[in-house]
Design an enzyme around this catalytic site. Structure first.
Site, PDB file in Angstrom:
ATOM      1  N   ASP A 178       0.823  -1.209   0.000  1.00 39.90           N
ATOM      2  CA  ASP A 178       0.000   0.000   0.000  1.00 39.90           C
ATOM      3  C   ASP A 178       0.857   1.258   0.000  1.00 39.90           C
ATOM      4  OD1 ASP A 178      -2.470   1.093  -0.187  1.00 39.90           O
ATOM      5  OD2 ASP A 178      -2.963   0.957   1.936  1.00 39.90           O
ATOM      6  N   ASP A 183       0.084 -10.813   8.337  1.00 41.16           N
ATOM      7  CA  ASP A 183       0.727  -9.514   8.485  1.00 41.16           C
ATOM      8  C   ASP A 183       2.180  -9.639   8.043  1.00 41.16           C
ATOM      9  OD1 ASP A 183      -1.515  -8.274   9.405  1.00 41.16           O
ATOM     10  OD2 ASP A 183      -1.002  -8.412  11.526  1.00 41.16           O
ATOM     11  N   ASP A 217     -11.173  -7.163  10.659  1.00 39.75           N
ATOM     12  CA  ASP A 217     -11.075  -8.605  10.847  1.00 39.75           C
ATOM     13  C   ASP A 217     -12.297  -9.173  11.564  1.00 39.75           C
ATOM     14  OD1 ASP A 217     -10.379  -7.232  13.135  1.00 39.75           O
ATOM     15  OD2 ASP A 217      -8.316  -7.942  13.173  1.00 39.75           O
ATOM     16  N   ASP A 262       4.936  -8.999   9.231  1.00 36.27           N
ATOM     17  CA  ASP A 262       5.965  -9.420  10.182  1.00 36.27           C
ATOM     18  C   ASP A 262       5.694 -10.804  10.759  1.00 36.27           C
ATOM     19  OD1 ASP A 262       3.751  -7.899  11.536  1.00 36.27           O
ATOM     20  OD2 ASP A 262       4.757  -8.695  13.312  1.00 36.27           O
TER      21      ASP A 262
END
Length: 869
Positions: A312, A359, A456, A361
């Site tokens: 993004d 995600d 979510d 990470d």
């Protein structure tokens, strides 16, 4: 007196007294303490038979029986410490071997032995006394309608009995007998293993808590005083909220499902196609690389797997790296709806039957898809399967308090117990990462929800409304980075609080179609949890209403308050300790909620009033903290609350001396409440002292066999001690030929395969070597991640390594934490306040030093070198 003085001045006695005195002084003891201890030793030899065998054993084991008293460096009041510790040992000491002077009467020993034998046999007796297998089979053959009538009848009887126990007015003596009986039952039941005793504890806790709330609503409001009524109603609303959350929490965790993975079909050709989506916005490429390397090594047919990097931030270096390692790169042009818009843009440009989201990470294990996708073959209505969020770096609580891997972290309760309990009710919800979703289900609901900042949970709510089920497997299949600072942690929780309250307003789970009652309750509790800010602030200030404003927030006699409030608190603590003990220790919720209370109170309240306010913020990961500091801006509300509680405490002390005699007990209760609040606030301040974090690549501790090959071809066997995505630490017994700067080759094994990685030695310390990974190819990067972060068993045992909760120990730790918070704050205070606080600290420390200490059971033969002559 003169005769005793002449005795001390006799040459042999005075010589030994002087030698002992000089020995104490040489160890740093004060003059008065050295003289007093020397005289006390002489007096003991005069009036006690210290040369006897029993006293000799006590003297030889003095360090064991009196661990908090130094024999070489005495302090004033050591005599009192010896006396108190000796009395305490004689009263409560229990061990396999005892000194004669520590042995309690024989009837106490026999009673204790019979009691523990009865507890040991109780589970077997209960099972033998229950319905036998034949009886169960006979009940199974009854008419279904008759069984339903029996169930409803038993439920009605239980409900009537419970309502009677809750609403029946008791005298104070009858209330005391009632709570004593339930407490005795709870103390017996909590020692019995199994899930049914935990259910019994829940029933006891609900009975006591509901009786307390009935009493609060019917008997404790002062309708004649407006100030007392207003303050009392505020406290009552906060207690009602807490009791509601307690009941819903019991419901959520009443029977965790512990779902196991389902094996994939043996025919690999029937396995579905999967798209792995990894969204990123402003994270460093170093944070994202391990996740991409791990995704490349996932065990899944190569032709059925597609990996998408969703940037993004539209950064050229990310696009170039994606092309270098051979994955898809998507950069949405509008930058709208944050993470949800990023994923939805990618969904329209990918074609996999299933979608896995991580995600950037979160590093997945190589077994992730095979562990999670089997359930989608078994349950064709399964729309989403979630796995835990596991973190290999410490969160701010763990790092700043030094509790990393010593106790469950803040998220352990949710991912270890709550989600598992939700799974029983088909209410496990999507957490934004480490999950797999069926594409057809996502397309049916229009992709990830974009109306709130917690896309979510809102997405899983929509899946449930459309008739899809969800699942949760409590096996960590990915690990990531925790927030690097308390301020970032709080910003993340503010977003969660705002988003969950937005869902509560815009798509209330208690209303609308498509949800079953248990699902509605589980979602409602998850959303109500983030409204805890205002009730927590009320609890932190409630005793001040009486101490400063003389308002009766609980309009009842002090003894009645104790008989109703204490059982409610004790039973809730005992039950939560039994249910949550492996996932959150007692009293630590007070610290977590207090740290967040002030900061989430306003955003959650504003979202309740205006659900369209607020925006998505990205949680920062992978940052550095080069030197410790205190975040004064975050601690300002805690310091204000601390000052108010201190004013209330001083006012309470004044009222003890000059107030109404009839209110003494109420003042004592309020003072105890205020002291507890001050300890909790001290703990909240201690969390705000940011500890250093000098590694951007966090090291993960492990114990795994490895090998090193040096330049001359010699191979050393070693143990991999820790690793990160840029280096490793090893331990080996012989390293004389290895020096800093040497280039070596590291051998790691995964299954039956062995892999090699070039490394440079950066540190040599005794038997430990620190190494930095040399230049690696993409294939070697993938292999290294597969041998370390992405091993299927890397994270499986982390959660199970914590011991069971011990409420008393947890309370002691929380009090010590609160005290340390004040100590740290005093270091930054002006000189006058610093001296004042350190003086108060010295007084408290001195008082604590008088308290008896627990000791281990005496060993069979333990003699130290000390002689008490």
């Amino acid at each position: 007196m003169s005769m005793l003085l002449r005795f001390f001045l006799m040459p042999p006695v005075s010589w030994r007294l002087r030698r002992r005195y000089l020995g104490y002084r040489g160890q740093g003891a004060s003059r008065s303490a050295s003289w007093l201890m020397s005289a006390m030793v002489i007096l003991c030899w005069m009036f006690l038979r210290l040369e006897s065998a029993s006293w000799r054993r006590v003297r030889y084991r003095r360090r064991l029986w009196f661990p908090h008293i130094s024999p070489e460096r005495p302090r004033l009041m050591d005599g009192l410490r010896y006396l108190l510790q000796g009395i305490w040992l004689m009263v409560v000491m229990s061990g396999r071997r005892r000194e004669k002077w520590l042995t309690p009467p024989a009837f106490i020993i026999r009673g204790r032995r019979y009691y523990y034998q009865w507890l040991h046999m109780l589970p077997r007796r209960l099972s033998n006394a229950g319905l036998g297998q034949e009886t169960v089979q006979r009940l199974g053959h009854l008419n279904r309608g008759l069984r339903r009538v029996m169930l409803y009848s038993l439920s009605l009887v239980a409900a009537v009995t419970t309502l009677f126990c809750i609403s029946q007015p008791f005298s104070l003596w009858a209330q005391f007998v009632f709570v004593l009986l339930l407490w005795c039952i709870a103390m017996v039941v909590r020692r019995i293993p199994g899930r049914l005793p935990a259910l019994m504890l829940i029933i006891l806790s609900l009975t006591i808590s509901c009786r307390y709330m009935w009493w609060r609503y019917t008997s404790t409001l002062n309708w004649d005083d407006p100030v007392s009524l207003a303050c009392g109603l505020l406290l009552l609303m906060a207690e009602t909220y807490s009791c509601l959350v307690l009941v819903l929490g019991y419901f959520q965790t009443i029977w965790p499902l512990h779902r196991k993975p389902v094996a994939m079909p043996p025919d690999v050709a029937s396995w579905p196609t999967v798209d792995i989506l990894i969204p990123t916005f402003n994270e460093d490429l170093a944070v994202v690389k391990p996740t991409l390397y791990a995704a490349l090594g996932i065990d899944w047919p190569h032709k059925k797997l597609a990996i998408y990097l969703l940037d993004d931030g539209n950064r050229p270096e990310f696009k170039a790296f994606a092309a270098e390692i051979g994955i898809h790169y998507i950069a949405p042009p509008p930058h709208k709806y944050a993470k949800a818009g990023n994923v939805n843009y990618a969904l329209a440009r990918s074609r996999g039957e299933f979608v896995a989201i991580f995600d950037c990470d979160h590093v997945p294990t190589r077994s992730f898809l095979q562990v999670s996708l089997g359930w989608f073959f078994k349950d064709r209505q399964l729309g989403m399967l979630q796995t835990p969020h596991h973190f290999f770096s410490p969160d701010p609580f763990e790092r700043n308090l030094g509790r990393f891997r010593r106790a469950p972290n803040e998220g352990s309760l949710f991912y270890g117990l709550v989600q598992d309990g939700n799974d029983l009710w088909d209410a496990a919800f999507f957490c934004g990462s480490c999950a797999v979703m069926r594409r057809s289900a996502l397309e049916e609901i229009g992709g990830l929800a974009v109306e709130t900042v917690t896309e979510d949970a809102h997405t899983s709510l929509r899946l449930h409304r459309h008739g899809y089920s969800s699942a949760y497997i409590r096996i960590p299949q990915a690990a990531g980075l925790a927030t690097e600072s308390l301020s970032a942690h709080i910003r993340q929780r503010i977003r969660w609080a705002r988003g969950m309250v937005q869902i509560f307003r815009l798509d209330n789970p208690l209303l609308g179609k498509g949800l079953k009652l248990p699902q509605r309750l589980c979602y409602a509790n998850a959303m109500l949890h983030f409204l805890s800010g205002v009730p927590r602030l009320i609890f932190l200030t409630a005793p001040l209403a009486f101490l400063l404003l003389h308002a009766y927030i609980i309009f009842a006699p002090a003894i009645a308050i104790l008989l109703y409030v204490l059982p409610h608190m004790v039973h809730a603590s005992l039950t939560n300790s039994r249910v949550q003990g492996k996932y959150r220790y007692s009293f630590w919720s007070e610290i977590y909620e207090t740290v967040l209370a002030w900061h989430i109170a306003m955003p959650s309240t504003m979202a309740l009033l205006n659900p369209h306010s607020g925006k998505f913020n990205v949680t920062a990961k992978g940052g550095l903290i080069e030197k410790p500091y205190i975040d004064w801006a975050l601690t300002r509300p805690y310091r204000i609350l601390m000052f108010l509680n201190l004013c209330g405490f001083i006012a309470g002390l004044f009222r003890l001396g000059y107030g109404d005699v009839n209110e003494i007990m109420t003042v004592f209760i309020s003072l105890a409440w205020t002291l507890y609040n001050m300890m909790i606030l001290g703990g909240a301040i201690a969390v705000a002292f940011e500890a250093r974090q000098l590694r951007q690549a966090h090291r993960v501790e492990i114990d795994m066999p490895a090998a090193l090959m040096v330049g001359d071809g010699h191979i050393y066997t070693c143990t991999l001690h820790d690793y990160s995505d840029s280096g490793v630490g090893v331990q080996l017994s012989y390293a004389e030929d290895i020096a800093v700067g040497d280039r070596v080759t590291l051998f790691l094994r995964r299954g039956q395969q062995e892999y090699t990685f070039p490394c440079d030695i950066t540190r040599v310390y005794h038997d430990r070597l620190g190494m930095k990974l040399g230049p690696l190819s993409t294939r070697q990067h993938v292999e290294f991640i597969q041998c370390t972060f992405a091993r299927a068993d890397t994270w499986a045992l982390w959660q199970d390594g914590f011991p069971e909760d011990k409420p008393i120990h947890s309370l002691r730790d929380v009090i010590a934490l609160g005290f340390s918070g004040y100590q740290q704050m005093a270091e930054y205070a002006p000189p006058f306040f610093r001296r004042l606080f350190f003086g108060l600290t010295a007084v408290v420390t001195w008082f604590i030093s008088l308290m008896p200490r627990g000791v281990a059971a005496a060993p069979a033969a333990h003699l130290n070198d000390e002689t008490a002559s």
